[in-house]
Design a protein around this motif. Structure first.
Motif, PDB file in Angstrom:
ATOM      1  N   LEU A  16       0.842  -1.208   0.000  1.00 23.34           N
ATOM      2  CA  LEU A  16       0.000   0.000   0.000  1.00 23.34           C
ATOM      3  C   LEU A  16       0.872   1.251   0.000  1.00 23.34           C
ATOM      4  O   LEU A  16       0.621   2.197  -0.749  1.00 23.34           O
ATOM      5  N   LEU A  17       1.895   1.240   0.846  1.00 25.68           N
ATOM      6  CA  LEU A  17       2.787   2.406   0.943  1.00 25.68           C
ATOM      7  C   LEU A  17       3.491   2.700  -0.380  1.00 25.68           C
ATOM      8  O   LEU A  17       3.725   3.849  -0.717  1.00 25.68           O
ATOM      9  N   LYS A  18       3.832   1.639  -1.095  1.00 23.38           N
ATOM     10  CA  LYS A  18       4.557   1.803  -2.364  1.00 23.38           C
ATOM     11  C   LYS A  18       3.610   1.920  -3.562  1.00 23.38           C
ATOM     12  O   LYS A  18       4.051   1.974  -4.696  1.00 23.38           O
ATOM     13  N   ASN A  19       2.298   1.920  -3.274  1.00 22.92           N
ATOM     14  CA  ASN A  19       1.285   1.985  -4.326  1.00 22.92           C
ATOM     15  C   ASN A  19       1.492   0.869  -5.353  1.00 22.92           C
ATOM     16  O   ASN A  19       1.367   1.074  -6.555  1.00 22.92           O
ATOM     17  N   ASN A  20       1.803  -0.311  -4.850  1.00 17.34           N
ATOM     18  CA  ASN A  20       2.052  -1.478  -5.684  1.00 17.34           C
ATOM     19  C   ASN A  20       0.714  -2.031  -6.171  1.00 17.34           C
ATOM     20  O   ASN A  20      -0.070  -2.574  -5.387  1.00 17.34           O
ATOM     21  N   SER A  21       0.452  -1.891  -7.453  1.00 19.55           N
ATOM     22  CA  SER A  21      -0.857  -2.282  -7.995  1.00 19.55           C
ATOM     23  C   SER A  21      -1.125  -3.783  -7.838  1.00 19.55           C
ATOM     24  O   SER A  21      -2.271  -4.193  -7.650  1.00 19.55           O
ATOM     25  N   PHE A  22      -0.094  -4.602  -7.879  1.00 20.42           N
ATOM     26  CA  PHE A  22      -0.264  -6.048  -7.699  1.00 20.42           C
ATOM     27  C   PHE A  22      -0.769  -6.350  -6.289  1.00 20.42           C
ATOM     28  O   PHE A  22      -1.704  -7.127  -6.106  1.00 20.42           O
ATOM     29  N   ILE A  23      -0.156  -5.728  -5.278  1.00 23.78           N
ATOM     30  CA  ILE A  23      -0.553  -5.940  -3.881  1.00 23.78           C
ATOM     31  C   ILE A  23      -1.953  -5.376  -3.639  1.00 23.78           C
ATOM     32  O   ILE A  23      -2.788  -6.011  -2.986  1.00 23.78           O
ATOM     33  N   ILE A  24      -2.222  -4.191  -4.155  1.00 27.99           N
ATOM     34  CA  ILE A  24      -3.539  -3.583  -3.970  1.00 27.99           C
ATOM     35  C   ILE A  24      -4.625  -4.460  -4.598  1.00 27.99           C
ATOM     36  O   ILE A  24      -5.671  -4.690  -3.994  1.00 27.99           O
ATOM     37  N   GLN A  25      -4.346  -4.993  -5.781  1.00 24.58           N
ATOM     38  CA  GLN A  25      -5.307  -5.898  -6.427  1.00 24.58           C
ATOM     39  C   GLN A  25      -5.492  -7.163  -5.592  1.00 24.58           C
ATOM     40  O   GLN A  25      -6.607  -7.673  -5.458  1.00 24.58           O
ATOM     41  N   ALA A  26      -4.408  -7.651  -5.004  1.00 23.81           N
ATOM     42  CA  ALA A  26      -4.495  -8.852  -4.157  1.00 23.81           C
ATOM     43  C   ALA A  26      -5.384  -8.580  -2.942  1.00 23.81           C
ATOM     44  O   ALA A  26      -6.175  -9.447  -2.545  1.00 23.81           O
ATOM     45  N   ILE A  27      -5.272  -7.389  -2.369  1.00 23.45           N
ATOM     46  CA  ILE A  27      -6.134  -7.023  -1.233  1.00 23.45           C
ATOM     47  C   ILE A  27      -7.592  -7.051  -1.671  1.00 23.45           C
ATOM     48  O   ILE A  27      -8.451  -7.612  -0.986  1.00 23.45           O
ATOM     49  N   TYR A  28      -7.868  -6.450  -2.841  1.00 23.52           N
ATOM     50  CA  TYR A  28      -9.245  -6.428  -3.344  1.00 23.52           C
ATOM     51  C   TYR A  28      -9.747  -7.835  -3.660  1.00 23.52           C
ATOM     52  O   TYR A  28     -10.905  -8.156  -3.416  1.00 23.52           O
ATOM     53  N   ASP A  29      -8.891  -8.674  -4.200  1.00 22.65           N
ATOM     54  CA  ASP A  29      -9.313 -10.029  -4.558  1.00 22.65           C
ATOM     55  C   ASP A  29      -9.504 -10.927  -3.332  1.00 22.65           C
ATOM     56  O   ASP A  29     -10.468 -11.682  -3.261  1.00 22.65           O
ATOM     57  N   LYS A  30      -8.584 -10.841  -2.367  1.00 17.61           N
ATOM     58  CA  LYS A  30      -8.597 -11.770  -1.239  1.00 17.61           C
ATOM     59  C   LYS A  30      -9.465 -11.330  -0.068  1.00 17.61           C
ATOM     60  O   LYS A  30     -10.083 -12.165   0.589  1.00 17.61           O
ATOM     61  N   PHE A  31      -9.486 -10.031   0.235  1.00 19.56           N
ATOM     62  CA  PHE A  31     -10.065  -9.583   1.496  1.00 19.56           C
ATOM     63  C   PHE A  31     -11.355  -8.769   1.368  1.00 19.56           C
ATOM     64  O   PHE A  31     -12.169  -8.775   2.281  1.00 19.56           O
ATOM     65  N   VAL A  32     -11.530  -8.080   0.258  1.00 24.47           N
ATOM     66  CA  VAL A  32     -12.690  -7.198   0.104  1.00 24.47           C
ATOM     67  C   VAL A  32     -14.013  -7.967  -0.030  1.00 24.47           C
ATOM     68  O   VAL A  32     -15.015  -7.540   0.539  1.00 24.47           O
ATOM     69  N   PRO A  33     -14.056  -9.109  -0.725  1.00 24.79           N
ATOM     70  CA  PRO A  33     -15.349  -9.809  -0.828  1.00 24.79           C
ATOM     71  C   PRO A  33     -15.977 -10.143   0.528  1.00 24.79           C
ATOM     72  O   PRO A  33     -17.187 -10.038   0.705  1.00 24.79           O
ATOM     73  N   LYS A  34     -15.155 -10.507   1.512  1.00 21.14           N
ATOM     74  CA  LYS A  34     -15.664 -10.823   2.849  1.00 21.14           C
ATOM     75  C   LYS A  34     -16.294  -9.582   3.483  1.00 21.14           C
ATOM     76  O   LYS A  34     -17.343  -9.660   4.124  1.00 21.14           O
ATOM     77  N   VAL A  35     -15.658  -8.425   3.279  1.00 17.89           N
ATOM     78  CA  VAL A  35     -16.175  -7.171   3.837  1.00 17.89           C
ATOM     79  C   VAL A  35     -17.497  -6.811   3.166  1.00 17.89           C
ATOM     80  O   VAL A  35     -18.464  -6.448   3.839  1.00 17.89           O
ATOM     81  N   ILE A  36     -17.551  -6.923   1.849  1.00 14.47           N
ATOM     82  CA  ILE A  36     -18.778  -6.605   1.118  1.00 14.47           C
ATOM     83  C   ILE A  36     -19.916  -7.503   1.585  1.00 14.47           C
ATOM     84  O   ILE A  36     -21.030  -7.045   1.855  1.00 14.47           O
ATOM     85  N   ASN A  37     -19.624  -8.787   1.718  1.00 15.58           N
ATOM     86  CA  ASN A  37     -20.636  -9.742   2.175  1.00 15.58           C
ATOM     87  C   ASN A  37     -21.125  -9.383   3.583  1.00 15.58           C
ATOM     88  O   ASN A  37     -22.324  -9.388   3.852  1.00 15.58           O
ATOM     89  N   TYR A  38     -20.200  -9.048   4.467  1.00 16.62           N
ATOM     90  CA  TYR A  38     -20.561  -8.684   5.843  1.00 16.62           C
ATOM     91  C   TYR A  38     -21.478  -7.456   5.859  1.00 16.62           C
ATOM     92  O   TYR A  38     -22.501  -7.441   6.543  1.00 16.62           O
ATOM     93  N   ILE A  39     -21.115  -6.425   5.107  1.00 19.01           N
ATOM     94  CA  ILE A  39     -21.900  -5.187   5.109  1.00 19.01           C
ATOM     95  C   ILE A  39     -23.276  -5.415   4.481  1.00 19.01           C
ATOM     96  O   ILE A  39     -24.283  -4.914   4.980  1.00 19.01           O
ATOM     97  N   LYS A  40     -23.315  -6.219   3.416  1.00 18.80           N
ATOM     98  CA  LYS A  40     -24.612  -6.524   2.795  1.00 18.80           C
ATOM     99  C   LYS A  40     -25.515  -7.287   3.764  1.00 18.80           C
ATOM    100  O   LYS A  40     -26.724  -7.096   3.769  1.00 18.80           O
ATOM    101  N   GLN A  41     -24.935  -8.134   4.609  1.00 14.32           N
ATOM    102  CA  GLN A  41     -25.722  -8.894   5.583  1.00 14.32           C
ATOM    103  C   GLN A  41     -26.126  -8.038   6.781  1.00 14.32           C
ATOM    104  O   GLN A  41     -26.950  -8.471   7.585  1.00 14.32           O
ATOM    105  N   ASN A  42     -25.543  -6.856   6.903  1.00 18.40           N
ATOM    106  CA  ASN A  42     -25.811  -5.997   8.057  1.00 18.40           C
ATOM    107  C   ASN A  42     -26.260  -4.605   7.622  1.00 18.40           C
ATOM    108  O   ASN A  42     -25.637  -3.593   7.947  1.00 18.40           O
ATOM    109  N   SER A  43     -27.363  -4.571   6.866  1.00 21.43           N
ATOM    110  CA  SER A  43     -28.071  -3.334   6.511  1.00 21.43           C
ATOM    111  C   SER A  43     -27.353  -2.428   5.517  1.00 21.43           C
ATOM    112  O   SER A  43     -27.658  -1.245   5.436  1.00 21.43           O
TER     113      SER A  43
END
Length: 193
Positions: A16-43
Motif C-alpha cells: 500500500l505504501l509503495k502503491n504497488n498495484s499487484f498488492i492492492i489488487q491482491a487485497i481487493y481479490d482476497k479480502f474485500v469480498p468478505k467485507v462486502i458480504n458482511y456489510i450486505k448482511q448488516n443493513s
C-alpha cells in the motif's frame, strides 16, 4: 522478550505504501469480498461497502506512512476488523444510537484487535484534526498548509509574501487556535481515554 514479531502479511502494508498495484489488487481479490458480504448482511449495500473499504485503506496507508505501522497479525483479521468498526460507526451515525449486531466472533486474534483499535483511533484523530482545521480562517489554513509542504519557514514566508518573523508568529498563533479547537471538541476527550 515482549517484542512482537512482524507478520509475513506486512507485505500488504508495504505494498500500500509503495502503491504497488499487484498488492492492492491482491487485497481487493482476497479480502474485500468478505467485507462486502458482511456489510450486505448488516443493513448495507455494495456501494456502502466499497466506501468503507476505501476509507479503511486510506486510514491504513496514512497510519503506515506517519506512524510506521508494523503488522503483528494476519492482514485479513486486521483489515476485516477495521472495516467492521467503520461500518458499525456508519450505522450508529445513521441511526443516532448504539448498534449491536449479533454474530459469531470471526477473529479472536488479540494482535488484530489491538492493531485495529489503534488504527481506528488514529483515523478518528485524523478526522478530528481535519474537521477543526477547516474551521480556521483562510490565512491560517494557507500558512499551515504551506508549512506542511515546505519545511523551511524562510521559504514559507517568501512563498506567502510575508516576513519571516510574521510567518513564525502567525504560525504559532494558528497552531494555538487549532489546538484550542481540537481540545475543545467533545470528540477529543473520547479519543484520549
Amino acid at each position: 522478550m515482549s517484542e512482537k514479531k512482524i507478520h509475513e502479511d506486512q507485505k500488504y502494508i508495504d505494498g500500500l505504501l509503495k502503491n504497488n498495484s499487484f498488492i492492492i489488487q491482491a487485497i481487493y481479490d482476497k479480502f474485500v469480498p468478505k467485507v462486502i458480504n458482511y456489510i450486505k448482511q448488516n443493513s448495507g449495500d455494495v456501494d456502502q461497502a466499497q466506501d468503507v473499504v476505501q476509507d479503511t485503506l486510506i486510514t491504513i496507508y496514512n497510519q503506515a506512512s506517519e506512524k510506521k505501522l508494523e503488522l503483528t497479525c494476519p492482514f485479513d483479521a486486521y483489515f476485516f476488523l477495521l472495516c467492521k468498526r467503520k461500518w458499525l460507526n456508519e450505522l450508529k451515525k445513521i441511526a443516532h444510537k448504539e448498534v449491536t449486531i449479533n454474530e459469531e466472533v470471526l477473529y479472536k486474534d488479540d494482535d488484530a484487535q489491538e492493531l485495529a483499535f489503534e488504527t481506528d483511533v488514529f483515523g478518528e484523530k485524523q478526522a478530528l484534526f481535519t474537521e477543526m482545521f477547516q474551521k480556521l480562517g483562510t490565512a491560517c489554513k494557507e500558512l499551515l498548509t504551506a508549512t506542511f509542504k515546505i519545511k523551511s519557514m524562510e521559504e514559507v514566508a517568501s512563498s506567502l509574501g510575508v516576513t519571516y518573523a510574521y510567518a513564525r508568529k502567525k504560525k504559532s498563533l494558528c497552531i494555538g487556535k487549532l489546538t484550542e479547537l481540537v481540545q475543545g471538541s467533545p470528540k477529543f476527550n473520547l479519543l484520549n481515554k
